[in-house]
Motif scaffolding. Sequence first.
Motif, PDB file in Angstrom:
ATOM      1  N   THR A 192     -38.845  -4.231  -5.402  1.00  0.00           N
ATOM      2  CA  THR A 192     -38.723  -3.109  -4.474  1.00  0.00           C
ATOM      3  C   THR A 192     -39.075  -1.824  -5.200  1.00  0.00           C
ATOM      4  OG1 THR A 192     -36.989  -4.229  -3.226  1.00  0.00           O
ATOM      5  CG2 THR A 192     -37.125  -1.827  -2.990  1.00  0.00           C
ATOM      6  N   SER A 252     -39.591   3.289   0.700  1.00  0.00           N
ATOM      7  CA  SER A 252     -39.408   2.036  -0.016  1.00  0.00           C
ATOM      8  C   SER A 252     -40.381   0.980   0.497  1.00  0.00           C
ATOM      9  CB  SER A 252     -37.969   1.564   0.185  1.00  0.00           C
ATOM     10  OG  SER A 252     -37.748   0.322  -0.419  1.00  0.00           O
ATOM     11  N   LYS A 277     -39.047   2.313  -4.872  1.00  0.00           N
ATOM     12  CA  LYS A 277     -38.356   3.370  -4.125  1.00  0.00           C
ATOM     13  C   LYS A 277     -38.834   4.737  -4.602  1.00  0.00           C
ATOM     14  CE  LYS A 277     -33.973   3.205  -3.274  1.00  0.00           C
ATOM     15  NZ  LYS A 277     -32.510   3.103  -3.326  1.00  0.00           N
TER      16      LYS A 277
END
Length: 109
Positions: free
Chosen positions: A65, A54, A67
């Motif tokens: 973000t 991440s 991931k």
Amino acid sequence: MEKGPSEFAEYWTSEYEEVNHFYFHADEFGYQLITEYSKAAYNFANEKGSKILSFTANAKKYWSTYKYKMETNEFMIISRGGKIVTYFPPDKGIKYFYDQFNKWGDHWN
């Protein structure tokens, strides 16, 4: 395929985006129902652990973000506000994730 949003629509940036991404990416995972796809996205958004890579994007990508989970080839972007932006299995797997970091990465999480 279903036409409308699921009970997981509230976790996406909008109901439209949930439906739009379902049509683009659900079959890449093998999902037939929007509920299955969005539930998987929701679960991945909340998954933590050492197997999850991440990073936080820079200001150009609004501190979202990013991931990735290599063993399942799941990729996701979560908005700064905590909403799902996209969820799909990238064709180039981990290379795609690292390419995203090279373009937009600010720091690793």
